[in-house]
Design a protein around this motif. Sequence first.
Motif, short mmCIF file in Angstrom:
data_model
loop_
_atom_site.label_atom_id
_atom_site.label_comp_id
_atom_site.label_asym_id
_atom_site.label_seq_id
_atom_site.Cartn_x
_atom_site.Cartn_y
_atom_site.Cartn_z
N ASN A 12 12.69 -4.01 38.76
CA ASN A 12 12.81 -4.55 37.41
C ASN A 12 11.97 -4.15 36.56
O ASN A 12 10.74 -3.83 36.87
CB ASN A 12 12.67 -6.23 37.84
N ILE A 13 12.04 -4.31 35.44
CA ILE A 13 11.15 -4.12 34.18
C ILE A 13 10.63 -5.30 33.68
O ILE A 13 11.34 -6.23 33.56
CB ILE A 13 11.86 -3.27 33.06
N ILE A 14 9.44 -5.26 33.60
CA ILE A 14 8.79 -6.55 33.08
C ILE A 14 8.87 -6.71 31.62
O ILE A 14 8.36 -5.70 30.77
CB ILE A 14 7.32 -6.70 33.49
N LYS A 15 9.50 -7.60 31.01
CA LYS A 15 9.70 -7.83 29.66
C LYS A 15 8.70 -8.71 29.02
O LYS A 15 8.34 -8.49 27.74
CB LYS A 15 11.31 -8.66 29.48
N GLN A 16 8.27 -9.70 29.77
CA GLN A 16 7.10 -10.74 29.04
C GLN A 16 6.40 -11.24 30.07
O GLN A 16 6.77 -11.55 31.23
CB GLN A 16 7.96 -11.79 28.10
N ILE A 17 5.05 -11.52 29.78
CA ILE A 17 4.24 -12.33 30.75
C ILE A 17 3.99 -13.50 29.76
O ILE A 17 3.35 -13.48 28.87
CB ILE A 17 3.05 -11.55 31.07
N SER A 18 3.96 -14.76 30.17
CA SER A 18 3.69 -15.91 29.92
C SER A 18 2.55 -16.74 30.43
O SER A 18 2.10 -16.42 31.55
CB SER A 18 5.08 -16.91 29.66
N GLY A 19 1.78 -17.56 29.88
CA GLY A 19 0.84 -18.47 30.29
C GLY A 19 -0.54 -18.43 29.46
O GLY A 19 -0.23 -17.71 28.35
N ARG A 20 -1.41 -19.00 30.11
CA ARG A 20 -2.70 -19.13 29.23
C ARG A 20 -3.29 -17.45 29.09
O ARG A 20 -2.92 -16.62 30.02
CB ARG A 20 -3.64 -20.13 29.96
N PRO A 21 -4.16 -17.23 28.12
CA PRO A 21 -4.63 -15.94 28.10
C PRO A 21 -5.39 -15.32 29.67
O PRO A 21 -5.13 -14.36 29.86
CB PRO A 21 -5.89 -16.02 27.11
N GLU A 22 -5.97 -16.30 30.25
CA GLU A 22 -6.75 -16.08 31.39
C GLU A 22 -5.90 -15.68 32.58
O GLU A 22 -5.91 -14.79 33.42
CB GLU A 22 -7.84 -16.96 31.85
N ILE A 23 -4.36 -16.27 32.40
CA ILE A 23 -3.68 -16.01 33.49
C ILE A 23 -2.88 -14.74 33.21
O ILE A 23 -2.77 -13.69 34.05
CB ILE A 23 -2.56 -16.95 33.40
N LYS A 24 -2.61 -14.43 31.88
CA LYS A 24 -2.21 -13.11 31.53
C LYS A 24 -3.12 -11.94 31.85
O LYS A 24 -2.70 -10.94 32.29
CB LYS A 24 -1.86 -13.12 29.90
N LYS A 25 -4.33 -12.22 31.61
CA LYS A 25 -5.45 -11.16 31.84
C LYS A 25 -5.46 -11.01 33.40
O LYS A 25 -5.57 -9.67 33.98
CB LYS A 25 -6.75 -11.50 31.28
N HIS A 26 -5.37 -11.89 34.32
CA HIS A 26 -5.33 -11.74 35.56
C HIS A 26 -4.34 -10.89 36.03
O HIS A 26 -4.41 -10.05 36.92
CB HIS A 26 -5.42 -13.08 36.28
N LEU A 27 -3.15 -11.23 35.77
CA LEU A 27 -1.84 -10.47 35.97
C LEU A 27 -1.85 -9.22 35.48
O LEU A 27 -1.42 -8.09 36.27
CB LEU A 27 -0.51 -11.19 35.63
N GLU A 28 -2.44 -8.85 34.38
CA GLU A 28 -2.71 -7.31 33.95
C GLU A 28 -3.70 -6.67 34.82
O GLU A 28 -3.31 -5.50 35.13
CB GLU A 28 -3.38 -7.43 32.39
N ASN A 29 -4.63 -7.29 35.09
CA ASN A 29 -5.53 -6.50 36.17
C ASN A 29 -4.89 -6.29 37.38
O ASN A 29 -5.47 -5.27 37.91
CB ASN A 29 -6.91 -7.54 36.22
N LEU A 30 -3.87 -7.07 37.69
CA LEU A 30 -3.15 -6.73 39.09
C LEU A 30 -2.02 -5.73 38.95
O LEU A 30 -1.60 -5.11 39.89
CB LEU A 30 -2.52 -8.13 39.43
N GLY A 31 -1.86 -5.50 37.63
CA GLY A 31 -0.89 -4.31 37.29
C GLY A 31 0.23 -4.62 36.65
O GLY A 31 1.00 -3.74 36.42
N PHE A 32 0.49 -5.99 36.49
CA PHE A 32 1.74 -6.41 35.71
C PHE A 32 1.60 -6.34 34.36
O PHE A 32 0.69 -7.35 33.72
CB PHE A 32 1.92 -7.96 36.10
N VAL A 33 2.22 -5.34 33.56
CA VAL A 33 2.01 -5.09 32.09
C VAL A 33 3.44 -5.11 31.66
O VAL A 33 4.52 -4.60 32.32
CB VAL A 33 1.37 -3.79 32.13
N VAL A 34 3.62 -5.45 30.44
CA VAL A 34 5.01 -5.22 29.90
C VAL A 34 5.67 -3.80 29.96
O VAL A 34 4.88 -2.99 29.50
CB VAL A 34 4.93 -5.86 28.28
N GLY A 35 6.81 -3.57 30.16
CA GLY A 35 7.07 -2.10 30.25
C GLY A 35 6.89 -1.76 31.67
O GLY A 35 7.39 -0.79 32.15
#
Length: 69
Positions: A12-35
């Motif tokens: 699946n392609i990631i369309k959006q990541i919701s949540g507080r900024p620190e949650i978004k940053k944590h997921l981004e650090n794990l590799g979850f990025v839009v697209g």
Amino acid sequence: MPLILADMGTENIIKQISGRPEIKKHLENLGFVVGGTVSIISAIGGNLIVNVKNSRVAISRELASKIMI
């Protein structure tokens, strides 16, 4: 739809990541990025093991619900 509703093994392609900024940053650090792509490998005890950026990552259902595909 949130990642927790995706079929196992389907890429699946990631369309959006919701949540507080620190949650978004944590997921981004794990590799979850839009697209980026993500697929569920297995679900164990309420947690998900997913394949993201050629790595296996375990995340909680709560975090998975913040990832929209």
